[in-house]
Structures are given as structure tokens and as C-alpha cells.
Design a protein around this motif. Structure first.
Motif, mmCIF file in Angstrom:
data_model
loop_
_atom_site.group_PDB
_atom_site.id
_atom_site.type_symbol
_atom_site.label_atom_id
_atom_site.label_comp_id
_atom_site.label_asym_id
_atom_site.label_seq_id
_atom_site.Cartn_x
_atom_site.Cartn_y
_atom_site.Cartn_z
ATOM 1 N N SER A 200 0.820 -1.204 0.000
ATOM 2 C CA SER A 200 0.000 0.000 0.000
ATOM 3 C C SER A 200 0.859 1.261 0.000
ATOM 4 C CB SER A 200 -0.894 -0.019 1.246
ATOM 5 O OG SER A 200 -1.224 1.282 1.612
ATOM 6 N N PRO A 201 0.363 2.342 -0.624
ATOM 7 C CA PRO A 201 1.125 3.594 -0.592
ATOM 8 C C PRO A 201 1.135 4.233 0.804
ATOM 9 C CG PRO A 201 -0.980 3.907 -1.703
ATOM 10 C CD PRO A 201 -0.863 2.444 -1.422
ATOM 11 N N ASP A 202 0.227 3.819 1.646
ATOM 12 C CA ASP A 202 0.131 4.413 2.973
ATOM 13 C C ASP A 202 1.241 3.836 3.853
ATOM 14 O OD1 ASP A 202 -0.544 4.847 5.665
ATOM 15 O OD2 ASP A 202 -2.632 5.238 5.084
ATOM 16 N N GLU A 203 2.127 4.682 4.309
ATOM 17 C CA GLU A 203 3.313 4.177 5.020
ATOM 18 C C GLU A 203 2.960 3.530 6.352
ATOM 19 O OE1 GLU A 203 6.399 7.003 5.304
ATOM 20 O OE2 GLU A 203 6.613 7.185 3.116
ATOM 21 N N GLU A 204 2.074 4.152 7.060
ATOM 22 C CA GLU A 204 1.703 3.613 8.367
ATOM 23 C C GLU A 204 1.135 2.211 8.208
ATOM 24 O OE1 GLU A 204 -0.567 5.963 11.273
ATOM 25 O OE2 GLU A 204 0.063 7.713 10.093
ATOM 26 N N LEU A 205 0.306 2.109 7.170
ATOM 27 C CA LEU A 205 -0.306 0.815 6.902
ATOM 28 C C LEU A 205 0.767 -0.213 6.549
ATOM 29 C CD1 LEU A 205 -2.682 -1.074 6.350
ATOM 30 C CD2 LEU A 205 -3.021 0.047 4.161
ATOM 31 N N GLN A 206 1.687 0.212 5.687
ATOM 32 C CA GLN A 206 2.806 -0.666 5.304
ATOM 33 C C GLN A 206 3.512 -1.188 6.539
ATOM 34 O OE1 GLN A 206 5.687 1.428 2.993
ATOM 35 N NE2 GLN A 206 4.403 1.537 1.149
ATOM 36 N N GLU A 207 3.848 -0.240 7.382
ATOM 37 C CA GLU A 207 4.676 -0.556 8.531
ATOM 38 C C GLU A 207 3.954 -1.549 9.439
ATOM 39 O OE1 GLU A 207 6.158 3.028 10.322
ATOM 40 O OE2 GLU A 207 6.766 1.886 12.099
ATOM 41 N N ALA A 208 2.661 -1.198 9.709
ATOM 42 C CA ALA A 208 1.914 -2.046 10.632
ATOM 43 C C ALA A 208 1.752 -3.445 10.049
ATOM 44 C CB ALA A 208 0.555 -1.427 10.907
ATOM 45 N N ALA A 209 1.449 -3.494 8.743
ATOM 46 C CA ALA A 209 1.238 -4.792 8.105
ATOM 47 C C ALA A 209 2.527 -5.605 8.146
ATOM 48 C CB ALA A 209 0.763 -4.591 6.665
ATOM 49 N N ALA A 210 3.614 -4.932 7.814
ATOM 50 C CA ALA A 210 4.908 -5.622 7.803
ATOM 51 C C ALA A 210 5.252 -6.119 9.201
ATOM 52 C CB ALA A 210 5.980 -4.670 7.290
ATOM 53 N N GLY A 211 5.007 -5.283 10.197
ATOM 54 C CA GLY A 211 5.294 -5.654 11.592
ATOM 55 C C GLY A 211 4.520 -6.900 11.977
ATOM 56 N N CYS A 212 3.276 -6.896 11.591
ATOM 57 C CA CYS A 212 2.403 -8.010 11.939
ATOM 58 C C CYS A 212 2.910 -9.293 11.278
ATOM 59 C CB CYS A 212 0.994 -7.700 11.486
ATOM 60 S SG CYS A 212 -0.200 -8.920 11.998
ATOM 61 N N ILE A 213 3.235 -9.171 9.989
ATOM 62 C CA ILE A 213 3.736 -10.351 9.275
ATOM 63 C C ILE A 213 5.017 -10.854 9.930
ATOM 64 C CG2 ILE A 213 4.674 -11.163 7.079
ATOM 65 C CD1 ILE A 213 2.800 -9.222 5.684
ATOM 66 N N SER A 214 5.841 -9.923 10.294
ATOM 67 C CA SER A 214 7.120 -10.339 10.875
ATOM 68 C C SER A 214 6.882 -11.088 12.185
ATOM 69 C CB SER A 214 8.027 -9.125 11.068
ATOM 70 O OG SER A 214 7.900 -8.601 12.361
ATOM 71 N N ASN A 215 5.899 -10.606 12.971
ATOM 72 C CA ASN A 215 5.598 -11.307 14.221
ATOM 73 C C ASN A 215 5.109 -12.732 13.958
ATOM 74 O OD1 ASN A 215 6.359 -9.354 15.996
ATOM 75 N ND2 ASN A 215 4.305 -8.417 16.125
ATOM 76 N N ILE A 216 4.245 -12.836 12.948
ATOM 77 C CA ILE A 216 3.719 -14.164 12.644
ATOM 78 C C ILE A 216 4.847 -15.070 12.168
ATOM 79 C CG2 ILE A 216 2.156 -15.438 11.100
ATOM 80 C CD1 ILE A 216 0.358 -12.955 11.086
ATOM 81 N N ARG A 217 5.668 -14.481 11.313
ATOM 82 C CA ARG A 217 6.765 -15.253 10.720
ATOM 83 C C ARG A 217 7.741 -15.715 11.814
ATOM 84 N NH1 ARG A 217 7.400 -18.907 7.904
ATOM 85 N NH2 ARG A 217 9.576 -19.423 7.452
ATOM 86 N N ARG A 218 8.007 -14.774 12.726
ATOM 87 C CA ARG A 218 8.952 -15.092 13.782
ATOM 88 C C ARG A 218 8.428 -16.265 14.625
ATOM 89 N NH1 ARG A 218 10.002 -9.755 16.537
ATOM 90 N NH2 ARG A 218 10.386 -8.955 14.445
ATOM 91 N N LEU A 219 7.140 -16.231 14.860
ATOM 92 C CA LEU A 219 6.537 -17.325 15.635
ATOM 93 C C LEU A 219 6.716 -18.645 14.889
ATOM 94 C CD1 LEU A 219 4.787 -18.230 18.057
ATOM 95 C CD2 LEU A 219 2.816 -17.967 16.532
#
Lengths: 1044, 246
Positions: A1015-1034
């Protein structure tokens, strides 16, 4: 007990000497109650029990002297009590069979002695002493004569002040005790009466007799005929053969309504129903029940015959007319008899309507709706009283009515209240009218001279040929028809009927004369109703087709006056009046070309004006608006709007303004380029015209294009300048309304700022009526959306009055005020002022307002307040119970409230301590419960709140436990980016917990989130990426755990 | 009557009579001679409608019923008092009768109502004209009382100088205040409904409702109608809306 005895107790018919109490359960109950009261008196009030009655209670007793024991001097035929009064007279003296008792103590003892016979004794006592209170306490205390409780108490108090001797004090106590007993008895009897709804032969007979009086040939009667099947009446009042009487059947009647076949009806104790009708054999009836059981004959007939119920209600009008006539003539005795019944019916009616039917059917019939009933109870009992009387005078009805019109009548009706229903914007047509019965008051003999003159003229109207009629009409017109006396005089002498009748003739001159009068007198609301009742409207609607323009004008103007209430408007519509009125507008088609104005032209303009006037009146009903539109009224109105005649413009704009409440009209108004002319007329000199134009703009400016049109046609400047003129409040309300709606567009706000309208609006925040305030505040709320304007408002000192308005109660005003205050609070400097004025606390308390709109609006306003307040956390905590209140609002049903409250909680939760408190108040389960929603606005704010609330303790886990995660994942499928952003942030926060990650993964969050990363929305990008990273890390951790 | 003479007569009448177009005048003249009958066309003899013939026309065409009023209308037409209405009087009379302005009509009506021609309408005259206007109620002792009262009401309404009789000034003022009073004492003007269809049978011309320029019969004046026009009377003059007129 006086009142109860006279009114509730059922005495046998008068005639032979002393009346006796009928043997009925009610009487028995009353007597028992009195007995218990007397018996216990000696224990409860020993002091008062020694009080000596003013006069002894005296009756024939069955008691044997031998029954009396100690305390009495007993001889063969006499008994004297040893207790004596001051003069040595015994308080109980029995000389067979007469007994005299002079104190409650002795009464109690006597009842005790009587044992099993005490009921009989008590009854005998009551029968022989019709007015026990007077005997006990003296005539001063006689409370039977209709005094109500209050005046009784006050008179008692009066006496108390006057003489202070101890005896009167005791008297007083006794009087109060008796009063209480009285009330108790009445209540008791009420319960009894309410149980008794079965019919008996008497009531059925009454019913049938009454209906007979109103039956016969002709339009006015309620029935064509009603008769018994059998002439023989058994001694018990029944006419049914004995073997049917066992079934509870009383009689059979053949009823022929105007609009149905002959009905064969069985009247039984259970109720009234249709039976199988006459069989072929002579005189035999098929007794079998063929229909529903109705509670009485009238109800059944009303069900079966429309004409019956219609005429029944007509009869009622007649009744009320002749009622006052009878009122003064009635003998006092009669009154007692009547009140007897009255108090029962009126009291009953308060508790249960149905009972009326059994006892005094007339009461029920005369009351068309419960509206009447809900009037003041004293008035009600008065009505009932009158009604009951009609029963007696029903037969004379016709006679007295004719005498009324012929002039012997000594009454004139003055209207007690003016029923003004002018600006009642009606929404539905279905409800029965807000009809009120005519208020016709009897007046003394001194009628104004106009009355007699008018009566004479009406006589000539009736009996004259056209020439005489015209002279009489012209002469009548010379009276001051604006005066109520004259208006009502015309009605009272039967003039309305004649005037309306004249409209149906062929005579143009008579019609003109009649309409000229009707037009004037129809300014009176009562007359309007009478005209409608007499069927005047359809006739006038027909006249609209006439080729005579002046006739058309007059008819339209009269309709304009009459159609000020709902029922009238409906009649106009039903008779095709709207189409005809719209057709009148067409007359003025050439009027736009002033070059041609000749005699004909001015007439045409006049016709169109009158048509518009009538449409204006009619347009207050929804269905009429629709009819006007369908009849093609809008283009015609638009054309008329181009004219320059002020007289014409006011009704035209008035109609448009009235109709603009409908969406269809607003579209049409836009399409017909009406706005341009409305704006033009804002510059008119006429205040009324300005008002209606502004009002029309107010209605239409909900639409964005319309707002732009107003600006493009230069309408904002006149609006702004009209704001400065505050004398005419109606106009001011309309103008501020227009300003409010126009200022929804940003460009318009800029214009208003140029015209210094904002300063003026701030000036209007004080000392204005609520209608104006609502609009002013609404306009300011819109203006406040811009930074510059907020500064202007603050600099003009607008915040203080705004905050002051937060304490109001008007819902619309509160919604606007909270919005404006909220908008101001965005400015930190303004926020300081609001805080200082305690505005936040006021806003917070509005969260308790019952209206959801106010709640939501207040909650939205709180958001910027909390954001911008210094030391917000401390401020929020300082409101005792405030946090709990907010959390509990999450239980609301209203989506807007929920969204706004979520937003507030998001802001509150920024403070850790507050977050802890709301967590304790159980915010997590409440939020989780809301998660299943489709409303994007709520989703967004909910997600924000959830992400905020995750910051405390084990809230993350708790959200997972309350199953909030799976619905949140679905939010990612929404179309709204704001929802995406908020949701991604919430998921990011939640993903810190391993279980949540699993839930998300199970619900397919990863794929959705991967899309969001792009998404062009940076906040959204960041939050989405953070979430994915948490899932991935698990996932990695699990793999690692598995293989290591 | 030869064509030339007719043309001349038409021209001269048309000059003095503004309410009718030339064509209409011509039609009226034709109608007049139709009514009078060709026989009358002889040199030296006054050609005209006598009282009875005229009353017959009033009755048949305009549905007037009141003998007295019809006599008065005849007098109103018969300007030179010679007992018959000439063609000039006919056209002039009809121009007021059908198309007159309010002023002309007031003058005409006043003349009609002023029975003895003393330029006042006295109480007696009113009584005379109104005597049949009320339904006789057998209950009343004096059947004339109502009429007298009606006369008083009328006087109160119209007699502005309070001299107990109506002068033309009184009458004019009252009518200007309330046009309904134009025919206060009886119908002496045609019903507008009739004016639209009168003579439809004789001429095939139309002008009434379709020619907007014609003044005079604006609806307020049109509204001075005749009472009790029965259907049977009107039937003699079938309505011909498409081609109505004088």
C-alpha cells in the motif's frame, strides 16, 4: 363514606318511601367495609369513640333487648346504655323496634352484640340514615355535595383555625377518618364494578330503546329500523323464551342498517352476537351463534355497518349542541340521580373502558376517541354527566334542535380555546385528527345585538329568492366578520348550512356573496371544522372549475383558509382539489410579459395567486405534496416565481418551502432553476417573502449542487446581510438556517468570512430563541472546520456562549453545540478556554443524555478535547465515574454512538493509568463483543481502540480469548483504507501474542497483510509488515523448537 | 332592406357603439330585421319591436320572468319613449345590456329600478320590486313585515346620505363598494351563461370568449346573472359554444 354511599351504592328505584339498598355484591361489599370500620373503631380510636353524635343514628332493628348484657339497663322492650352524654341521655336507646345510637363506641358494641345479624343491622342503619356524616358531625361537615377532597380538607382546616375547643378537634379527626373510609369504599367499589361486565336485561333494553329513537328513514338516522322479534316481555325483562333464557339469552332483535341486510342479533348475558336468523317457520329463530361475540349492541353494529358508526358520531355533535340547553333546567334531584351514575362511569372509565358499555352505553358512544377521555378528569365527569342526561332528552332531540335554529335558543358559543394547528408539518395522514369537540359555552341571556340581526339575515337567506339572498348576503358582509361573536353567531343560527348550500346552486351572484362571507369567517378554527363537517369543501373544489374567475379566486382563498388542518387537507385531495388548484396556477402564464397586462391579465394573476395560496395551505400534508408534484405543479410554481408580484410570490415560495422537505421536490427545484429566483427574492423588501425564500434555501441546501447554485447566483451576500437584522425572529431563524446549510460547502464558508458573517453569527449566540440558536450554532460548527474561522470565533469571544449552551435541553441544539465546541477544541488555545470554562465536564455529562445523537456528538467533541487538553489524563480521572460511564456506553445499540465512544476510548487510553482503569471496568470484553460489525466507521474506530488497549497488561491475550481477532482479520477485506490502517495496527499489536498469531494465520491474515504491505500508505505498510514479521517469527520459533 | 342601406346603417351604428365590432353590429341588425319581420319594411312607417315582442325576446332569450322588470327594461331600451324599439335603440340597448361597462350598467340598472323616473329609488319602489322576493311564511302575522325589513336593510346598506331614498350617487357608491348590488332589486341584466349563447341560432359568428380584446364582460360583471333560469327556458336557445353569439 358519604360520597360512596350516595354514588356507588346501588339504591333501588325511588318511589315508595325509604329507599333500600339493592341486594348486589357491590352493596354487600360496601356494607361489610363500613361494618368493619365501625367495629374496629372502638379499639383504634378510643377517644373519638366517645364522641357524641350531633343527631342519633336511628333505625328499625331486629335485635332483641335480651341480647344486651352488662353495661346496659335492659327491660322488656327497652334498652338504655349506662354510658350517657353530658346531659345524662343514654348513648344507646332501644325501644323495640326503634334503636337510637349516638356514639361510635356504642355502634361498635351494638355490632358486636348483633353477632350474626350485624350485616343486616348495618344495612338497616345505612338505609335509614341516608346521610350519616351529617348526622354524626353536623351539617357543616356534610361532604356529600360534590366537594372534592381538597376543598374538604381546606374547609376543615378553616374550621380548625376558627374554633379551638377540643370537641371540634375530635370532630375533625372523625371527619378525616370518615373521609378516608369514603375513599376506601370508592376504591373498593371500583374494583367490584370492574368485574361486572356482563350485560343484563336492563342495559340491553336501554340500548335498544335508545337506538329506536335514532332510527327511521332518512340519511341522518343511525339505523333504518330495530325491533324485537317478540313483543312479549317476561317479568324479568327478558324476551327470549324461557328455555333459551337458561342459556343466558335475553332477547333477539332484528336490525336493519342503512347499508346492510337485516341482521338478526341475539343479546345474551355473555354479549351480543349474530344468530342464524329467522327460519322459515313462522316466528322461529335459528339460535345458533354465527359470529363473534361483541360486548354490546352498539359495538356489534359499528362493526357491521359503516353508516351506523358514522351517523352515531354525527349524533354526538347534535347532542353536544343541545346539551347546554338542558343543563340549566335540570332539577336538583335529577342531578343527584345522575351524579350517582356519573361518578361510577367516570371513575370506571379511568380504570377500564369496557365497563361503560354495560352501564351507560351512551357515554361510550358519545366519545369518539380516547383523546376526549384524557382531558381533565373534572371535565370528563362533566361530560359524562351531560351525556347521561341526553339519555333522558334523547327523544326530544329533534324538537329542541329546530327550536335552536329558529331562535329561541339562548346560547352563544364562545370558543374556549383556539385550536391552531397551522404550522403542524404533518407526516402521516392516517391518524385520526387532532379533533377536539366544539367548545360551545352557554352564555347568559345578554346576547350581542349582532346575534339577532344575523339571525334575521339568515332567515332571509333561507326564505328569499335570489334578489333577497344577495341583499342579505351583502348586508351580512357588513358585519365585522373578523369578530368571533359574529362568526359563531352565523354558525349558531344555522347560517353555515345555508351558505354552503348556496354554493351548490346555479347562482353565481349568490355563490360569490356566500364565498365572500365564508372566506372571512373561515379564519376561525372552529368554523373551519364546521365547514368541513358540513361538506363544504367538495363543493368549493367543484367551484374551482367554474369559468368565473372571481368565483374561482374566492373558492381558492376559502379553501386556503379552511385547509389549515389535516382532515380538511385530506378532503381537498380526495375530491381532486389539488389537481384543480394546480390548474389555477396555469392562468398566470402570460403574466411574465408585462406588456400585455390588461384587465384579463390581472384577473389571471389573481386566480393564480389564490391557487397558490390554497396550495400553500394544502402543502402541509405529505400526500398533498406528492399530489401537487404529480399534477405538474412544480414547473408552474417555477414560472410564477419569475413574476414580480409580491402577493403572488409569498404563497408560491411558501408552497415551495413547504414542499422542499421532500427529496423529489429538492431535485425538481434544482432542475427547474428555482434557486436563482429564490435568491433574487431574498433581496425583496418584503420580510415575509425573505423569510420564505430563506426557508426554502434552508430546505434545499442539503444538496451540494444547490449550495453551489446559491453561491453562484450571489445568494450568500443577502443572507449575510439579513443576519444583522434581528427584529423579526421567524425570518432570522430561516436566514440562519439557510446560512447553516450553505456553510456546509467550504467555498461558501470562505464567502461568509469575507462578508463578516461569522462575527455576526457569534453575536447571535446570546438572547435568541432556540430555533435561531440551533441554526446559528450549526453554522458556526460548520465554519469551525477551518482554522481561520476558529481563530475568528475565539477572538470574537464566541467560545464562552457556546460552552454556556452546553447546559441546554434542546436535542437539536445540543447536537450542534457539541459539534461546534468539539471543532473549536481542535485549537489548543481555544481548548484552554474551554477547559477553563469547565466545558469538558459539561460535554462529558452530555454522555448521559437520553438521545443517541447527542451522546454521539458529545463523544466526538470529547476526542479533540482530550487530545489537546494539558494534562489530559489527570483531567479525565478527575471526572468521578466518568470512565465507567464511557465504558458502559459500549453497550449502546447505536452504531454512531459506538464509533464515537471508541474514538473517545482511544484518546483516553493514551494515558496508561486511565487505560488501566478502563481495563478494570471491563473494556476488553465489551470491545470484543462489538468486533462483528460491517459498519466501516465503527470498524475503524474499534480497531484503533483495540490497538490502543493492547498496550496494557495482558489485554492482548484477553482480546484473543474473547475472540476479537478473527473478525478483525476480516476487516482487511473492507474497501476503506482507514479501516485497513487501523486494523493492521491492531493486528500488529495483537500479534505480539502467539495464540493471536495462530488465529490470524488460520483466518488467512498473511495473504491480506502481504497485499497491504504494497500500500502507498506508510503507516499501513509498517503495521502490516510488523504483523507479518511477528507471525513469521513465531513460525520460525516453532520450526526451530520442532527440529532442535 | 337593400345592401347599401344596410351598410350605411351598420357604419353609423358601429361608429357610436364601441362594444360591438362591425361584424357584430351587422349581425345584430340582421337579427333585428329577422325578429321584426320583413313585412314591416315599408317607407314612412316606424320599424321596431313593440313591448310585447320585446318582452317575448327577453323572456325567451334571457329567461327573464319578472313582468315589471321586463317592462322597465323595455323602457330602458326605448329611449325616445315611442313605444317601440327601433334598430338604433336595439343596437345601443344591447351594447349596454350585454357589453356595458360598469358605469353604463349602473346607469341602466338605476333607470330600470327607478320606476317612476324621478331619479330616486324610494322605499315604496323598493317594496314594490322586492315584494315577491321572500317566501311567504304562513306563521307570520304580517307577511309584508319581512319585505319591509328587507327594504330597511337595503336602505341601511345603500343609502349613504340617509335621506330615506336612493339617489344615483348612493346607488353608485354602494355598487362600487360591492358589485353584487348592481342588480339589487331584481335581475335586469342577462346571465353571463346566456350571453355566451344568445342568438347562436341566428348567426354563425363567434367572438365572445375567443376574442380577448373585447372589454366589458370581465367576470365580475359577468357574474350579474339572472335568477331562476330554468332549463326548459334555456333549451329554446341551444347552447352553441363553438359558434356563439349575438
Amino acid at each position: 363514606m358519604g360520597v360512596a354511599l350516595t354514588r356507588s351504592a346501588q339504591w333501588t328505584a325511588a318511589g315508595h318511601g325509604a329507599k333500600t339498598l339493592e341486594v348486589t355484591p357491590l352493596n354487600e361489599a360496601i356494607v361489610k367495609e363500613i361494618m368493619m370500620f365501625v367495629e374496629s373503631f372502638i379499639y383504634k380510636y378510643p377517644q373519638e369513640a366517645n364522641y357524641v353524635f350531633v343527631e342519633p343514628l336511628e333505625w328499625k332493628t331486629n335485635l332483641d333487648p335480651s341480647a344486651f348484657g352488662s353495661g346496659y339497663a335492659v327491660s322488656e322492650t327497652t334498652v338504655k346504655s349506662e354510658e350517657v352524654d353530658k346531659n345524662g341521655e343514654p348513648l344507646l336507646y332501644l325501644s323495640v323496634p326503634q334503636i337510637k345510637i349516638r356514639s361510635f363506641g356504642q355502634l361498635s358494641r351494638m355490632l358486636y352484640i348483633a353477632k350474626s345479624m350485624k350485616l343486616k343491622e348495618a344495612q338497616a342503619c345505612i338505609e335509614a340514615n341516608r346521610n350519616p356524616v351529617a348526622k354524626i358531625l353536623g351539617l357543616d361537615y356534610n361532604i356529600i355535595n360534590g366537594k372534592n377532597g381538597n376543598s374538604f380538607v381546606s374547609s376543615v382546616l378553616d374550621k380548625m383555625n376558627k374554633d379551638d375547643d377540643p370537641e371540634s378537634e375530635i370532630k375533625m379527626k372523625i371527619a378525616l377518618q370518615l373521609k378516608q373510609l369514603d375513599l376506601h369504599l370508592l376504591n373498593h367499589s371500583l374494583k367490584h364494578i370492574s368485574l361486572e361486565i356482563r350485560l343484563n336485561s336492563g342495559t340491553v333494553k336501554n340500548d335498544i330503546e335508545l337506538l329506536k329513537q335514532f332510527s327511521g328513514k332518512g340519511e341522518q338516522t343511525v339505523l333504518e329500523s330495530i325491533e324485537y322479534t317478540s313483543d312479549y316481555e317476561f317479568s324479568n325483562g327478558c324476551r327470549a323464551p324461557p328455555w333459551r333464557q337458561i342459556q343466558g339469552e335475553i332477547c333477539y332483535v332484528l336490525v336493519k342498517p342503512h347499508d346492510a341486510e337485516i341482521l338478526c342479533v341475539t343479546c345474551s348475558k355473555e354479549g351480543v352476537f349474530l344468530n342464524g336468523g329467522k327460519t322459515d317457520d313462522e316466528g322461529q329463530i335459528n339460535y345458533e351463534r354465527k359470529g363473534e361475540i361483541y360486548k354490546d349492541l352498539v359495538t356489534l353494529l359499528k362493526e357491521k355497518s359503516a353508516i351506523f358508526s358514522e351517523n352515531m358520531s354525527k349524533q354526538e355533535v347534535k347532542f353536544s349542541e343541545q346539551l347546554q340547553k338542558d343543563q340549566p333546567n335540570k332539577a336538583p334531584k335529577e342531578e343527584v340521580a345522575v351524579t350517582h351514575k356519573t361518578s361510577i362511569t367516570s371513575r370506571k372509565s379511568a380504570q377500564e373502558n369496557r365497563i361503560n358499555l354495560g352501564r351507560s352505553q351512551l357515554t361510550k358512544r358519545l366519545e369518539p376517541s380516547l383523546n376526549w377521555r384524557t382531558s381533565v378528569s373534572s371535565k370528563e365527569s362533566r361530560n359524562t354527566l351531560r351525556d347521561t342526561q341526553v339519555e333522558k332528552h334523547g327523544g326530544k332531540l329533534e324538537k329542541s334542535r329546530s327550536s335552536l335554529s329558529s331562535g329561541r335558543a339562548q346560547l352563544i358559543r364562545k370558543s374556549v380555546e383556539k385550536i391552531e394547528e397551522i404550522i403542524s408539518d404533518s407526516s402521516s395522514e392516517s391518524e385520526e385528527d387532532e379533533e377536539q369537540p366544539d367548545h360551545r359555552q352557554e352564555a347568559n341571556a345578554d346576547l350581542p345585538s349582532e346575534y339577532w340581526q344575523i339571525q334575521k339575515l339568515v332567515k332571509y337567506l333561507k326564505g328569499g329568492n335570489q334578489t333577497a339572498t344577495v341583499i342579505a348576503l351583502c348586508s351580512m358582509k357588513d358585519f365585522n366578520l373578523a369578530q368571533e361573536t359574529c362568526q359563531l353567531a352565523i354558525r349558531d343560527v344555522g347560517g353555515l348550512e345555508v351558505l354552503i348550500n348556496l354554493l351548490e346552486t346555479d347562482e353565481v351572484k349568490c355563490k360569490i356573496g356566500s364565498l365572500k362571507i365564508l372566506k372571512e369567517i373561515s379564519h376561525n378554527p372552529q368554523i373551519r371544522r364546521n365547514i368541513v363537517d358540513l361538506g363544504g369543501l367538495p363543493v368549493m373544489v367543484n367551484i374551482l372549475d367554474s369559468p368565473h374567475k372571481s368565483l374561482k379566486c374566492l373558492a381558492a382563498e376559502t379553501i386556503a383558509n379552511v385547509a389549515k388542518f389535516k382532515r380538511a387537507r385530506r378532503v381537498v385531495r380526495r375530491h381532486g382539489g389539488i389537481t384543480k388548484l394546480v390548474a389555477l396556477l396555469d392562468c398566470g402564464k402570460h403574466s411574465a410579459e408585462p406588456a400585455q397586462s390588461s384587465l384579463y391579465e390581472t384577473r389571471d394573476v389573481e386566480v393564480a395567486r389564490c391557487g397558490a395560496l390554497a396550495l400553500w395551505s394544502c402543502s402541509k400534508s405529505y400526500a398533498n405534496k406528492e399530489s401537487i408534484r404529480k399534477a405538474g405543479g412544480i414547473p408552474l410554481l417555477a414560472r410564477l416565481l419569475k413574476t414580480s408580484h409580491e402577493d403572488m410570490l409569498i404563497p408560491v415560495v411558501g408552497t415551495l418551502q413547504e414542499c422542499a422537505s421532500e427529496e423529489n421536490y429538492r431535485a425538481a427545484i434544482k432542475a427547474e432553476r428555482i434557486i436563482e429566483n429564490l435568491v433574487k427574492n431574498l433581496n425583496s423588501e418584503n420580510e415575509q417573502l425573505q423569510e420564505h425564500c430563506a426557508m426554502a434555501i434552508y430546505q434545499c441546501a442539503e444538496d451540494e449542487d444547490t449550495r453551489d447554485l446559491v453561491r453562484l447566483h450571489g445568494g450568500l451576500k443577502p443572507l449575510a446581510s439579513l443576519l444583522t437584522n434581528t427584529d423579526n425572529k421567524e425570518r432570522l431563524a430561516a436566514v440562519t438556517g439557510a446560512v447553516w446549510k450553505c456553510s456546509i460547502s467550504k467555498e461558501n464558508v470562505t464567502k461568509f468570512r469575507e462578508y463578516k458573517a461569522i462575527e455576526t453569527l457569534v453575536g447571535l449566540l446570546t438572547d435568541q430563541p432556540e430555533e435561531v440558536l440551533v441554526n446559528v450554532v450549526g453554522a458556526l460548527g460548520e465554519c469551525c472546520q477551518e482554522h481561520e474561522n476558529r481563530i475568528i470565533i475565539r477572538k470574537c469571544g464566541g467560545i464562552q456562549p457556546l460552552v454556556n449552551l452546553l447546559v441546554g435541553i434542546n436535542q437539536a441544539l445540543l447536537v450542534n453545540v457539541t459539534k461546534a465546541v468539539g471543532a473549536c477544541a481542535v485549537e489548543p488555545e481555544s481548548m484552554m478556554i474551554i477547559d477553563r470554562l469547565d466545558g469538558v465536564r459539561l460535554l462529558w455529562s452530555l454522555l448521559k443524555n437520553p438521545h443517541p445523537d447527542v451522546k454521539a456528538s458529545a463523544a466526538w467533541a470529547l476526542c479533540p478535547c482530550i487530545q489537546n487538553a494539558k494534562d489530559a489524563g489527570e483531567m479525565v480521572r478527575s471526572f468521578v465515574g466518568g470512565l465507567e460511564l464511557v465504558v458502559n456506553l459500549l453497550k449502546s445499540e447505536n452504531k454512531e454512538v459506538l464509533a464515537s465512544v471508541c474514538a473517545v476510548i482511544t484518546n483516553i487510553a493514551k494515558d496508561q493509568e486511565n487505560l488501566a482503569v478502563i481495563t478494570d471496568h471491563g473494556v476488553v470484553p465489551l470491545l470484543s463483543k462489538l468486533a462483528n460489525t460491517n459498519n466501516d466507521k465503527l470498524r475503524r474506530h474499534l480497531a484503533e481502540t483495540i490497538s490502543r488497549c493492547c498496550m496494557w497488561g495482558r489485554n492482548r491475550v484477553a482480546f484473543g480469548e474473547h475472540k476479537a481477532v478473527a473478525p478483525l482479520v476480516r476487516y482487511l477485506k473492507s474497501n476503506d483504507t482507514n479501516v485497513h490502517r487501523a486494523t493492521a495496527q491492531a493486528l500488529y499489536q495483537l500479534s505480539e501474542d502467539a495464540d493471536n498469531c495462530i488465529t490470524m494465520h488460520e483466518n488467512g491474515a498473511v495473504k491480506l497483510l502481504l497485499d497491504m504491505v504494497g500500500s502507498p500508505d506508510e503507516e499501513l505498510q509498517e503495521a502490516a509488515a510488523g504483523c507479518i514479521s511477528n507471525i513469521r517469527r513465531l513460525a520460525l520459533a516453532i520450526e526451530k523448537a520442532r527440529y532442535s | 332592406m337593400n345592401r347599401k342601406k344596410l351598410q350605411k346603417l351598420t357604419d353609423s351604428l358601429n361608429k357610436n357603439c364601441k362594444h360591438f365590432s362591425k361584424f357584430e353590429v351587422k349581425c345584430l341588425i340582421n337579427l333585428f330585421y329577422n325578429l321584426v319581420g320583413e313585412v314591416m319594411e315599408r317607407q314612412g312607417v316606424v320599424i321596431g319591436l313593440d313591448r310585447n315582442a320585446f318582452r317575448n325576446i327577453l323572456h325567451m332569450t334571457f329567461g327573464m320572468t319578472d313582468d315589471m322588470i321586463m317592462d322597465r327594461v323595455f323602457r330602458g331600451f326605448d329611449k325616445d319613449n315611442d313605444g317601440c324599439i327601433s334598430v338604433t335603440e336595439w343596437v345601443y340597448g344591447l351594447s349596454v345590456f350585454l357589453r356595458g361597462t360598469l358605469e353604463e350598467k349602473m346607469k341602466y340598472c338605476f333607470e330600470v329600478f327607478d320606476l317612476n323616473g324621478d331619479s330616486f329609488i324610494s322605499k315604496e319602489e323598493m317594496f314594490h320590486m322586492l315584494k315577491n322576493s321572500l317566501l311567504k311564511q304562513p306563521s307570520e302575522e304580517d307577511p309584508d313585515e319581512g319585505i319591509k325589513d328587507l327594504v330597511e336593510i337595503t336602505l341601511k346598506k345603500m343609502d349613504h346620505d340617509h335621506d330615506g331614498k336612493l339617489s344615483f350617487a348612493d346607488y353608485e357608491q354602494a355598487v362600487r363598494e360591492e358589485t353584487l348590488l348592481l342588480e339589487a332589486f331584481g335581475p335586469c341584466l342577462p346571465d353571463p351563461k346566456v350571453t355566451t349563447c344568445v342568438h347562436g341560432t341566428e348567426t354563425k359568428t363567434s367572438y365572445r370568449s375567443s376574442s380577448p380584446g373585447l372589454p366589458g364582460l370581465a367576470s365580475d360583471q359577468m357574474s350579474h346573472i339572472h335568477p331562476q333560469r330554468t332549463a326548459s327556458k334555456r333549451k329554446r336557445w341551444p347552447r352553441n359554444r363553438a359558434g356563439p353569439c349575438l
